[in-house]
Motif scaffolding. Structure first.
Motif, short mmCIF file in Angstrom:
data_model
loop_
_atom_site.label_atom_id
_atom_site.label_comp_id
_atom_site.label_asym_id
_atom_site.label_seq_id
_atom_site.Cartn_x
_atom_site.Cartn_y
_atom_site.Cartn_z
N UNK A 1 5.30 -21.87 17.03
CA UNK A 1 4.09 -21.13 16.67
C UNK A 1 4.51 -19.71 16.33
N UNK A 2 4.44 -19.37 15.08
CA UNK A 2 4.81 -18.03 14.63
C UNK A 2 3.72 -17.04 15.04
N UNK A 3 2.48 -17.47 14.96
CA UNK A 3 1.32 -16.69 15.40
C UNK A 3 0.33 -17.62 16.09
N UNK A 4 -0.43 -17.06 17.04
CA UNK A 4 -1.57 -17.80 17.56
C UNK A 4 -2.83 -16.98 17.31
N UNK A 5 -3.98 -17.53 17.66
CA UNK A 5 -5.24 -16.88 17.29
C UNK A 5 -5.44 -15.50 17.93
N UNK A 6 -4.68 -15.19 18.96
CA UNK A 6 -4.80 -13.89 19.61
C UNK A 6 -3.73 -12.89 19.17
N UNK A 7 -2.80 -13.36 18.33
CA UNK A 7 -1.72 -12.50 17.85
C UNK A 7 -2.26 -11.40 16.95
N UNK A 8 -1.60 -10.25 17.01
CA UNK A 8 -1.86 -9.17 16.06
C UNK A 8 -0.84 -9.37 14.94
N UNK A 9 -1.33 -9.55 13.72
CA UNK A 9 -0.45 -9.85 12.59
C UNK A 9 0.08 -8.56 11.97
N UNK A 10 1.22 -8.12 12.44
CA UNK A 10 1.87 -6.93 11.90
C UNK A 10 2.88 -7.26 10.82
N UNK B 1 2.87 -15.65 2.79
CA UNK B 1 1.86 -15.82 3.84
C UNK B 1 1.40 -14.43 4.26
N UNK B 2 0.13 -14.16 4.07
CA UNK B 2 -0.46 -12.91 4.54
C UNK B 2 -1.54 -13.30 5.55
N UNK B 3 -1.22 -13.25 6.84
CA UNK B 3 -2.17 -13.70 7.85
C UNK B 3 -3.48 -12.90 7.80
N UNK B 4 -4.54 -13.54 8.24
CA UNK B 4 -5.82 -12.85 8.34
C UNK B 4 -5.65 -11.62 9.23
N UNK B 5 -6.28 -10.55 8.85
CA UNK B 5 -6.24 -9.27 9.57
C UNK B 5 -4.85 -8.64 9.60
N UNK B 6 -4.03 -8.99 8.61
CA UNK B 6 -2.69 -8.41 8.51
C UNK B 6 -2.77 -6.89 8.47
N UNK C 1 -4.55 -4.46 13.24
CA UNK C 1 -4.59 -4.36 14.71
C UNK C 1 -5.74 -5.17 15.31
N UNK C 2 -6.07 -6.28 14.65
CA UNK C 2 -7.08 -7.22 15.13
C UNK C 2 -6.43 -8.60 15.27
N UNK D 1 6.55 -5.82 6.84
CA UNK D 1 5.44 -5.15 7.52
C UNK D 1 4.85 -4.11 6.59
N UNK D 2 3.64 -3.68 6.88
CA UNK D 2 2.99 -2.64 6.07
C UNK D 2 3.83 -1.36 6.06
N UNK D 3 4.32 -0.96 7.23
CA UNK D 3 5.11 0.27 7.33
C UNK D 3 6.37 0.16 6.46
N UNK D 4 7.04 -1.00 6.53
CA UNK D 4 8.26 -1.20 5.73
C UNK D 4 7.92 -1.19 4.25
N UNK D 5 6.82 -1.86 3.87
CA UNK D 5 6.40 -1.88 2.46
C UNK D 5 6.14 -0.47 1.95
N UNK D 6 5.42 0.32 2.72
CA UNK D 6 5.12 1.69 2.31
C UNK D 6 6.40 2.52 2.17
N UNK D 7 7.31 2.34 3.11
CA UNK D 7 8.59 3.06 3.08
C UNK D 7 9.37 2.68 1.81
N UNK D 8 9.41 1.39 1.49
CA UNK D 8 10.13 0.93 0.31
C UNK D 8 9.48 1.45 -0.97
N UNK D 9 8.15 1.47 -1.02
CA UNK D 9 7.46 1.94 -2.21
C UNK D 9 7.66 3.44 -2.43
N UNK D 10 7.73 4.19 -1.34
CA UNK D 10 7.99 5.62 -1.48
C UNK D 10 9.42 5.88 -1.92
#
Length: 189
Positions: free
Chosen positions: A37-46, A78-83, A86-87, A105-114
């Motif tokens: 299980x890579x994620x479960x319903x309570x996981x925060x998808x970062x 795969x872009x999990x729901x609430x990616x 923090x939900x 991750x969002x932070x890594x994507x932003x860093x790469x784009x900058x």
């Protein structure tokens, strides 16, 4: 597997040698065993993922039953729901087969784009391709009968019929396993 990530991008747009090297050096390859299980319903998808090898199912539990939302195979993002929100994701990601993914991750994507602005056009192009495929899938699913959904699956993703258990295919098509069996039997006659 790092070259698979480059190949995925090259299927959609060109990359300079410099950008190919950057993609390879910045990749975050992970391996998961079947049943993980890579994620479960309570996981925060970062993190989001690109399937490089294997098969991963997204599902939720409604009224005590598993409902398959999507089945991802090689070359599918795969872009999990609430990616990145923090939900909780409210759904599960489970490996149907041993799988290899590239995680981001969002932070890594932003860093790469900058750092490398040329990735903006690459991300836009790939995003448009993904959105177009999702719209096509959504509309075909909404307008199709159960039999037509099954036929569409056999035409567009026949490998799933060999890789994914029958009850999960039925759930993915919005059917009971018994209904899917009746459809298959009717089509054979």
């Amino acid at each position: 597997m790092k070259n698979e990530l480059v190949n995925y991008i090259l299927n959609h747009t060109e990359l300079s040698n410099e950008l190919e090297n950057i993609v390879i050096e910045s990749s975050n390859i992970r391996t998961y065993k079947k049943g993980t299980l890579v994620l479960n319903e309570k996981s925060i998808a970062n993190e989001s993922f690109l399937v490089l090898k294997g098969c991963i199912r997204s599902y939720l539990i409604a009224d005590g039953e598993e409902k398959t939302l999507e089945i991802y195979t090689e070359g599918q993002p795969i872009m999990p729901k609430n990616y990145g929100k923090e939900l909780p994701t409210e759904h599960f990601l489970e490996c149907i087969e041993d799988s290899v993914v590239n995680a981001g991750s969002k932070a890594f994507e932003e860093q790469m784009l900058q750092k490398y602005p040329q990735f903006q056009s690459i991300c836009r192009i790939i995003g448009e391709v993904i959105m177009s495929k999702q719209q096509e899938l959504f509309f075909s699913y909404k307008l199709a009968s159960p039999e037509d959904r099954y036929l569409h699956l056999t035409e567009t993703r026949p490998d799933l019929l060999q890789r994914v258990p029958q009850y999960q295919i039925a759930s993915y098509l919005g059917l009971t396993p018994q209904s899917l069996s009746r459809i298959k039997k009717r089509l054979l006659n």
